[in-house]
Design a protein around this motif. Sequence first.
Motif, PDB file in Angstrom:
ATOM      1  N   ARG A   2       9.521 -38.842   8.369  1.00 29.51           N
ATOM      2  CA  ARG A   2       9.527 -37.911   7.243  1.00 29.51           C
ATOM      3  C   ARG A   2      10.805 -38.115   6.437  1.00 29.51           C
ATOM      4  O   ARG A   2      11.909 -38.155   7.002  1.00 29.51           O
ATOM      5  CB  ARG A   2       9.435 -36.471   7.745  1.00 29.51           C
ATOM      6  CG  ARG A   2       9.552 -35.403   6.641  1.00 29.51           C
ATOM      7  CD  ARG A   2       9.603 -34.031   7.286  1.00 29.51           C
ATOM      8  NE  ARG A   2      10.004 -32.992   6.336  1.00 29.51           N
ATOM      9  CZ  ARG A   2       9.164 -32.181   5.695  1.00 29.51           C
ATOM     10  NH1 ARG A   2       7.857 -32.312   5.902  1.00 29.51           N
ATOM     11  NH2 ARG A   2       9.611 -31.259   4.868  1.00 29.51           N
ATOM     12  N   ILE A   3      10.658 -38.261   5.126  1.00 32.73           N
ATOM     13  CA  ILE A   3      11.794 -38.444   4.232  1.00 32.73           C
ATOM     14  C   ILE A   3      11.840 -37.276   3.263  1.00 32.73           C
ATOM     15  O   ILE A   3      10.867 -37.013   2.545  1.00 32.73           O
ATOM     16  CB  ILE A   3      11.677 -39.759   3.432  1.00 32.73           C
ATOM     17  CG1 ILE A   3      11.637 -40.977   4.357  1.00 32.73           C
ATOM     18  CG2 ILE A   3      12.818 -39.876   2.420  1.00 32.73           C
ATOM     19  CD1 ILE A   3      12.933 -41.251   5.072  1.00 32.73           C
ATOM     20  N   ASP A   4      12.943 -36.547   3.269  1.00 30.06           N
ATOM     21  CA  ASP A   4      13.184 -35.523   2.255  1.00 30.06           C
ATOM     22  C   ASP A   4      13.955 -36.170   1.116  1.00 30.06           C
ATOM     23  O   ASP A   4      14.904 -36.937   1.346  1.00 30.06           O
ATOM     24  CB  ASP A   4      14.002 -34.367   2.825  1.00 30.06           C
ATOM     25  CG  ASP A   4      13.220 -33.544   3.842  1.00 30.06           C
ATOM     26  OD1 ASP A   4      11.977 -33.662   3.884  1.00 30.06           O
ATOM     27  OD2 ASP A   4      13.855 -32.794   4.606  1.00 30.06           O
ATOM     28  N   TYR A   5      13.576 -35.876  -0.103  1.00 29.59           N
ATOM     29  CA  TYR A   5      14.261 -36.483  -1.242  1.00 29.59           C
ATOM     30  C   TYR A   5      14.241 -35.544  -2.444  1.00 29.59           C
ATOM     31  O   TYR A   5      13.428 -34.612  -2.520  1.00 29.59           O
ATOM     32  CB  TYR A   5      13.622 -37.822  -1.620  1.00 29.59           C
ATOM     33  CG  TYR A   5      12.211 -37.731  -2.156  1.00 29.59           C
ATOM     34  CD1 TYR A   5      11.961 -37.643  -3.529  1.00 29.59           C
ATOM     35  CD2 TYR A   5      11.120 -37.728  -1.292  1.00 29.59           C
ATOM     36  CE1 TYR A   5      10.666 -37.554  -4.025  1.00 29.59           C
ATOM     37  CE2 TYR A   5       9.823 -37.643  -1.777  1.00 29.59           C
ATOM     38  CZ  TYR A   5       9.599 -37.554  -3.143  1.00 29.59           C
ATOM     39  OH  TYR A   5       8.329 -37.462  -3.625  1.00 29.59           O
ATOM     40  N   ILE A  18      18.124 -39.540  -1.607  1.00 27.13           N
ATOM     41  CA  ILE A  18      18.068 -39.118  -0.210  1.00 27.13           C
ATOM     42  C   ILE A  18      19.468 -38.774   0.288  1.00 27.13           C
ATOM     43  O   ILE A  18      20.425 -39.503   0.023  1.00 27.13           O
ATOM     44  CB  ILE A  18      17.493 -40.242   0.669  1.00 27.13           C
ATOM     45  CG1 ILE A  18      16.049 -40.559   0.265  1.00 27.13           C
ATOM     46  CG2 ILE A  18      17.548 -39.874   2.141  1.00 27.13           C
ATOM     47  CD1 ILE A  18      15.500 -41.790   0.967  1.00 27.13           C
ATOM     48  N   ALA A  20      21.379 -39.360   3.072  1.00 26.69           N
ATOM     49  CA  ALA A  20      21.245 -40.317   4.174  1.00 26.69           C
ATOM     50  C   ALA A  20      22.464 -40.323   5.085  1.00 26.69           C
ATOM     51  O   ALA A  20      22.667 -41.279   5.837  1.00 26.69           O
ATOM     52  CB  ALA A  20      21.005 -41.717   3.620  1.00 26.69           C
ATOM     53  N   LEU A  23      21.071 -40.630   8.455  1.00 24.29           N
ATOM     54  CA  LEU A  23      19.868 -41.452   8.556  1.00 24.29           C
ATOM     55  C   LEU A  23      20.257 -42.878   8.937  1.00 24.29           C
ATOM     56  O   LEU A  23      20.981 -43.552   8.208  1.00 24.29           O
ATOM     57  CB  LEU A  23      19.122 -41.449   7.224  1.00 24.29           C
ATOM     58  CG  LEU A  23      17.768 -42.152   7.169  1.00 24.29           C
ATOM     59  CD1 LEU A  23      16.799 -41.521   8.166  1.00 24.29           C
ATOM     60  CD2 LEU A  23      17.189 -42.083   5.761  1.00 24.29           C
ATOM     61  N   TRP A  30      15.843 -50.355   4.748  1.00 22.12           N
ATOM     62  CA  TRP A  30      16.243 -49.752   3.473  1.00 22.12           C
ATOM     63  C   TRP A  30      15.557 -50.467   2.314  1.00 22.12           C
ATOM     64  O   TRP A  30      15.082 -49.831   1.363  1.00 22.12           O
ATOM     65  CB  TRP A  30      17.762 -49.827   3.299  1.00 22.12           C
ATOM     66  CG  TRP A  30      18.515 -48.705   3.924  1.00 22.12           C
ATOM     67  CD1 TRP A  30      19.442 -48.776   4.926  1.00 22.12           C
ATOM     68  CD2 TRP A  30      18.419 -47.319   3.581  1.00 22.12           C
ATOM     69  NE1 TRP A  30      19.921 -47.534   5.239  1.00 22.12           N
ATOM     70  CE2 TRP A  30      19.318 -46.611   4.420  1.00 22.12           C
ATOM     71  CE3 TRP A  30      17.672 -46.600   2.658  1.00 22.12           C
ATOM     72  CZ2 TRP A  30      19.479 -45.232   4.350  1.00 22.12           C
ATOM     73  CZ3 TRP A  30      17.828 -45.216   2.585  1.00 22.12           C
ATOM     74  CH2 TRP A  30      18.719 -44.555   3.420  1.00 22.12           C
ATOM     75  N   LEU A  33      11.962 -49.346   2.238  1.00 21.80           N
ATOM     76  CA  LEU A  33      11.857 -47.967   1.760  1.00 21.80           C
ATOM     77  C   LEU A  33      12.070 -47.908   0.251  1.00 21.80           C
ATOM     78  O   LEU A  33      11.365 -47.171  -0.454  1.00 21.80           O
ATOM     79  CB  LEU A  33      12.884 -47.092   2.483  1.00 21.80           C
ATOM     80  CG  LEU A  33      12.820 -45.589   2.182  1.00 21.80           C
ATOM     81  CD1 LEU A  33      11.465 -45.013   2.565  1.00 21.80           C
ATOM     82  CD2 LEU A  33      13.947 -44.856   2.918  1.00 21.80           C
ATOM     83  N   ALA A  51      20.985 -43.250  -2.271  1.00 20.21           N
ATOM     84  CA  ALA A  51      21.295 -42.639  -0.981  1.00 20.21           C
ATOM     85  C   ALA A  51      22.724 -42.104  -0.992  1.00 20.21           C
ATOM     86  O   ALA A  51      23.663 -42.834  -1.324  1.00 20.21           O
ATOM     87  CB  ALA A  51      21.123 -43.646   0.149  1.00 20.21           C
ATOM     88  N   GLU A 282       5.854 -38.647   4.064  1.00 22.04           N
ATOM     89  CA  GLU A 282       5.783 -39.458   5.275  1.00 22.04           C
ATOM     90  C   GLU A 282       5.792 -40.930   4.886  1.00 22.04           C
ATOM     91  O   GLU A 282       5.028 -41.351   4.002  1.00 22.04           O
ATOM     92  CB  GLU A 282       4.523 -39.128   6.075  1.00 22.04           C
ATOM     93  CG  GLU A 282       4.557 -37.763   6.739  1.00 22.04           C
ATOM     94  CD  GLU A 282       5.588 -37.673   7.860  1.00 22.04           C
ATOM     95  OE1 GLU A 282       5.859 -38.727   8.505  1.00 22.04           O
ATOM     96  OE2 GLU A 282       6.122 -36.581   8.093  1.00 22.04           O
TER      97      GLU A 282
END
Length: 314
Positions: A2-5, A18, A20, A23, A30, A33, A51, A282
């Motif tokens: 799961r990535i919150d942004y 992000i 990060a 992370l 990277w 992504l 990031a 996701e």
Amino acid sequence: MRIDYIKCHGSGNDFPLIDARALALGEPEWATLARLLAERGGPVGGDGLLALVPGDDAHAFGMRMWNSDGSEAETCLNGLRCTARLGFDLLGLDAAQVKLKTSSAQVARDPEIAPGVATIRTLVGPNSTRSADVGLVGAPEQVIDAPIPGLPNARAFTAVAMPNPHLVTFVDTVDEDELVALGTWCESRPALLPARGNVSFVEVRGPSRLYVRTFERGVGLTDSCGSAMAASVLSAALTGRTAFGVPVEVFNRGGMVRGQAEADRRVMLSGNATFEGAFAIEADLAAGVLGAPEPLAPRPAEQAAWAAAVAALR
């Protein structure tokens, strides 16, 4: 995973951003992504991935930025404003020194560039005009307002490293076909410029006003590129088209910033850092697949304030 942004933009140069700091991803992850999140036709889209990363003893925090093709850039000044704002919000700061990939920048909150528009000031440099720093191979030691031997364009260019590489030329009217042709050639990693470079065509629209159109390395023709605006401000001062130490308005298709070149070749840019909203998604990096974005905290007021600011410029 799961990535919150945060979906954000500076002068219309848009990114997923992000936090990060905790992370742990490898470099290939990277890059993957970045390609997934910044794919323009994908569920998120953007000109790249930003990031916020940990700092060190000399830096409150750091920033990394990947282009939409997965390559990492030395800097991105539109993205720096957005990343600095997030760092300020999370750490309770109003100013900081930020660590970039190969350099450092001063950042601070600034008076609003327009009503309701969060505004951040960046100061970067000193910047270089050494051809070797720009990545030009076999060129004169520096190129300031002169043709570049081996470049398939006879215009006079100024080559500057911000520290990412920029070729800037001043034109009466921007010809986008010409710009794209030259930018595409630079993107092919020619022997003259093996690490590629950003190309900007700049119109001088008054003693303190510039209009910039840029073909960005790893992105293509873009509505806005912060380091290109900074490179254009510096190039205008170096060639006598504007003065050092004097504020300049810099416009592009994405909006505008305030700029100023200093005699020591540092460049100040002040512009918006607009947060359009917070989301989660996701990401399956092994399969190269994204889910659907989940809205967490939309910010329609910020979007409306920026839209009003841009409308006022037209």
